[in-house]
Design a protein around this motif. Sequence first.
Motif, PDB file in Angstrom:
ATOM      1  N   LYS A 130       0.833  -1.199   0.000  1.00 23.07           N
ATOM      2  CA  LYS A 130       0.000   0.000   0.000  1.00 23.07           C
ATOM      3  C   LYS A 130       0.869   1.251   0.000  1.00 23.07           C
ATOM      4  CE  LYS A 130      -3.909  -2.018   2.391  1.00 23.07           C
ATOM      5  NZ  LYS A 130      -4.882  -1.873   3.461  1.00 23.07           N
ATOM      6  N   GLY A 131       0.252   2.355  -0.401  1.00 24.77           N
ATOM      7  CA  GLY A 131       0.938   3.635  -0.396  1.00 24.77           C
ATOM      8  C   GLY A 131       0.723   4.378  -1.693  1.00 24.77           C
ATOM      9  N   LYS A 132       1.006   5.662  -1.674  1.00 22.04           N
ATOM     10  CA  LYS A 132       0.884   6.505  -2.865  1.00 22.04           C
ATOM     11  C   LYS A 132       2.129   6.296  -3.736  1.00 22.04           C
ATOM     12  CE  LYS A 132       0.350  11.229  -4.401  1.00 22.04           C
ATOM     13  NZ  LYS A 132       0.484  12.634  -4.044  1.00 22.04           N
ATOM     14  N   ALA A 133       1.932   5.702  -4.913  1.00 19.14           N
ATOM     15  CA  ALA A 133       3.049   5.324  -5.780  1.00 19.14           C
ATOM     16  C   ALA A 133       3.201   6.289  -6.948  1.00 19.14           C
ATOM     17  CB  ALA A 133       2.843   3.913  -6.305  1.00 19.14           C
ATOM     18  N   VAL A 134       4.463   6.559  -7.280  1.00 14.64           N
ATOM     19  CA  VAL A 134       4.809   7.444  -8.398  1.00 14.64           C
ATOM     20  C   VAL A 134       6.042   6.865  -9.088  1.00 14.64           C
ATOM     21  CG1 VAL A 134       5.676   9.742  -9.010  1.00 14.64           C
ATOM     22  CG2 VAL A 134       3.917   9.522  -7.269  1.00 14.64           C
ATOM     23  N   LEU A 135       6.001   6.785 -10.419  1.00 14.19           N
ATOM     24  CA  LEU A 135       7.224   6.523 -11.176  1.00 14.19           C
ATOM     25  C   LEU A 135       7.825   7.870 -11.518  1.00 14.19           C
ATOM     26  CD1 LEU A 135       6.600   3.628 -13.729  1.00 14.19           C
ATOM     27  CD2 LEU A 135       8.020   3.619 -11.695  1.00 14.19           C
ATOM     28  N   GLU A 136       9.091   8.030 -11.220  1.00 18.68           N
ATOM     29  CA  GLU A 136       9.761   9.309 -11.428  1.00 18.68           C
ATOM     30  C   GLU A 136      10.894   9.137 -12.428  1.00 18.68           C
ATOM     31  OE1 GLU A 136      10.775  12.575  -8.341  1.00 18.68           O
ATOM     32  OE2 GLU A 136      12.479  11.198  -8.379  1.00 18.68           O
ATOM     33  N   PHE A 137      10.897   9.991 -13.446  1.00 22.98           N
ATOM     34  CA  PHE A 137      11.934  10.001 -14.462  1.00 22.98           C
ATOM     35  C   PHE A 137      12.806  11.232 -14.240  1.00 22.98           C
ATOM     36  CE2 PHE A 137       8.382   7.699 -16.138  1.00 22.98           C
ATOM     37  CZ  PHE A 137       8.936   6.637 -16.824  1.00 22.98           C
ATOM     38  N   VAL A 138      14.068  11.004 -13.911  1.00 25.28           N
ATOM     39  CA  VAL A 138      15.026  12.090 -13.737  1.00 25.28           C
ATOM     40  C   VAL A 138      15.704  12.293 -15.088  1.00 25.28           C
ATOM     41  CG1 VAL A 138      17.065  12.881 -12.486  1.00 25.28           C
ATOM     42  CG2 VAL A 138      15.354  11.452 -11.328  1.00 25.28           C
ATOM     43  N   VAL A 197      13.101  19.692 -13.011  1.00 26.30           N
ATOM     44  CA  VAL A 197      12.101  18.982 -12.213  1.00 26.30           C
ATOM     45  C   VAL A 197      11.828  17.625 -12.861  1.00 26.30           C
ATOM     46  CG1 VAL A 197       9.727  19.064 -11.358  1.00 26.30           C
ATOM     47  CG2 VAL A 197      11.055  21.165 -11.522  1.00 26.30           C
ATOM     48  N   PRO A 198      11.925  16.527 -12.094  1.00 25.26           N
ATOM     49  CA  PRO A 198      11.655  15.201 -12.661  1.00 25.26           C
ATOM     50  C   PRO A 198      10.206  15.067 -13.140  1.00 25.26           C
ATOM     51  CG  PRO A 198      12.731  15.019 -10.520  1.00 25.26           C
ATOM     52  CD  PRO A 198      12.338  16.445 -10.698  1.00 25.26           C
ATOM     53  N   ILE A 199       9.999  14.184 -14.104  1.00 23.94           N
ATOM     54  CA  ILE A 199       8.662  13.857 -14.583  1.00 23.94           C
ATOM     55  C   ILE A 199       8.108  12.784 -13.646  1.00 23.94           C
ATOM     56  CG2 ILE A 199       7.331  12.868 -16.484  1.00 23.94           C
ATOM     57  CD1 ILE A 199       9.644  13.875 -18.336  1.00 23.94           C
ATOM     58  N   GLN A 200       6.915  13.002 -13.118  1.00 21.44           N
ATOM     59  CA  GLN A 200       6.312  12.047 -12.194  1.00 21.44           C
ATOM     60  C   GLN A 200       4.988  11.547 -12.761  1.00 21.44           C
ATOM     61  OE1 GLN A 200       6.068  13.848  -8.291  1.00 21.44           O
ATOM     62  NE2 GLN A 200       8.153  13.215  -7.848  1.00 21.44           N
ATOM     63  N   ILE A 201       4.820  10.225 -12.748  1.00 18.57           N
ATOM     64  CA  ILE A 201       3.589   9.591 -13.216  1.00 18.57           C
ATOM     65  C   ILE A 201       2.969   8.856 -12.032  1.00 18.57           C
ATOM     66  CG2 ILE A 201       2.590   7.926 -14.824  1.00 18.57           C
ATOM     67  CD1 ILE A 201       5.039   8.487 -16.632  1.00 18.57           C
ATOM     68  N   PRO A 202       1.801   9.313 -11.574  1.00 15.98           N
ATOM     69  CA  PRO A 202       1.168   8.675 -10.410  1.00 15.98           C
ATOM     70  C   PRO A 202       0.494   7.352 -10.782  1.00 15.98           C
ATOM     71  CG  PRO A 202      -0.169  10.500 -11.183  1.00 15.98           C
ATOM     72  CD  PRO A 202       1.079  10.491 -12.032  1.00 15.98           C
ATOM     73  N   PHE A 203       0.466   6.434  -9.823  1.00 16.95           N
ATOM     74  CA  PHE A 203      -0.199   5.140  -9.963  1.00 16.95           C
ATOM     75  C   PHE A 203      -1.094   4.923  -8.756  1.00 16.95           C
ATOM     76  CE2 PHE A 203       3.067   4.499 -13.038  1.00 16.95           C
ATOM     77  CZ  PHE A 203       2.624   3.504 -13.886  1.00 16.95           C
ATOM     78  N   THR A 204      -2.171   4.188  -8.946  1.00 15.75           N
ATOM     79  CA  THR A 204      -3.069   3.877  -7.837  1.00 15.75           C
ATOM     80  C   THR A 204      -2.575   2.686  -7.029  1.00 15.75           C
ATOM     81  OG1 THR A 204      -4.413   2.531  -9.319  1.00 15.75           O
ATOM     82  CG2 THR A 204      -5.102   4.818  -8.981  1.00 15.75           C
ATOM     83  N   GLU A 205      -1.721   1.845  -7.632  1.00 12.61           N
ATOM     84  CA  GLU A 205      -1.196   0.656  -6.951  1.00 12.61           C
ATOM     85  C   GLU A 205       0.322   0.607  -7.079  1.00 12.61           C
ATOM     86  OE1 GLU A 205      -3.026  -2.982  -8.219  1.00 12.61           O
ATOM     87  OE2 GLU A 205      -4.974  -2.000  -8.463  1.00 12.61           O
ATOM     88  N   SER A 206       0.997   0.416  -5.956  1.00 10.74           N
ATOM     89  CA  SER A 206       2.459   0.367  -5.977  1.00 10.74           C
ATOM     90  C   SER A 206       2.971  -0.854  -6.742  1.00 10.74           C
ATOM     91  CB  SER A 206       3.031   0.392  -4.559  1.00 10.74           C
ATOM     92  OG  SER A 206       2.562  -0.695  -3.803  1.00 10.74           O
ATOM     93  N   GLN A 207       2.234  -1.975  -6.675  1.00 10.22           N
ATOM     94  CA  GLN A 207       2.646  -3.183  -7.399  1.00 10.22           C
ATOM     95  C   GLN A 207       2.636  -2.947  -8.911  1.00 10.22           C
ATOM     96  OE1 GLN A 207       3.548  -6.141  -5.885  1.00 10.22           O
ATOM     97  NE2 GLN A 207       3.248  -5.280  -3.852  1.00 10.22           N
ATOM     98  N   LEU A 208       1.610  -2.267  -9.389  1.00  8.72           N
ATOM     99  CA  LEU A 208       1.504  -1.958 -10.816  1.00  8.72           C
ATOM    100  C   LEU A 208       2.601  -0.981 -11.241  1.00  8.72           C
ATOM    101  CD1 LEU A 208      -0.056  -2.349 -13.446  1.00  8.72           C
ATOM    102  CD2 LEU A 208      -1.569  -0.492 -12.734  1.00  8.72           C
ATOM    103  N   ALA A 209       2.858   0.004 -10.407  1.00 12.83           N
ATOM    104  CA  ALA A 209       3.933   0.958 -10.698  1.00 12.83           C
ATOM    105  C   ALA A 209       5.276   0.236 -10.784  1.00 12.83           C
ATOM    106  CB  ALA A 209       3.976   2.042  -9.627  1.00 12.83           C
ATOM    107  N   ALA A 210       5.518  -0.701  -9.876  1.00 14.71           N
ATOM    108  CA  ALA A 210       6.771  -1.453  -9.882  1.00 14.71           C
ATOM    109  C   ALA A 210       6.894  -2.307 -11.140  1.00 14.71           C
ATOM    110  CB  ALA A 210       6.864  -2.329  -8.635  1.00 14.71           C
TER     111      ALA A 210
END
Length: 70
Positions: A23-31, A37-50
Motif C-alpha cells: 500500500k501507499g501513494k506510488a509514483v514513477l519518477e523520471f530524472v 524537475v523530474p517527470i512524475q507519473i502517479p499510480f493507484t497501486e504500488s505493485q503496478l507501478a513497480a
Amino acid sequence: AEVQALRLLVNQQSIALESPPPKGKAVLEFVCRDRAVPIQIPFTESQLAAQWGQFLQGEWQRLRPQAIDQ
C-alpha cells in the motif's frame, strides 16, 4: 528529454522496484538530464507501478547501448 534515472517512489520514499510495499501513494519518477524537475507519473497501486518500472527499466537498458553506438 534524456532520462538519467527511473525511480519508484512510494509515499515520497525511493523504493526498490523488486520489493514495493502493498500500500501507499506510488509514483514513477523520471530524472532527466535537461529538466530541473523530474517527470512524475502517479499510480493507484504500488505493485503496478513497480511492474511498469521494471519493464521500462529493462527497455531503457536494452536501448541504451544502441544510442551509444550511433
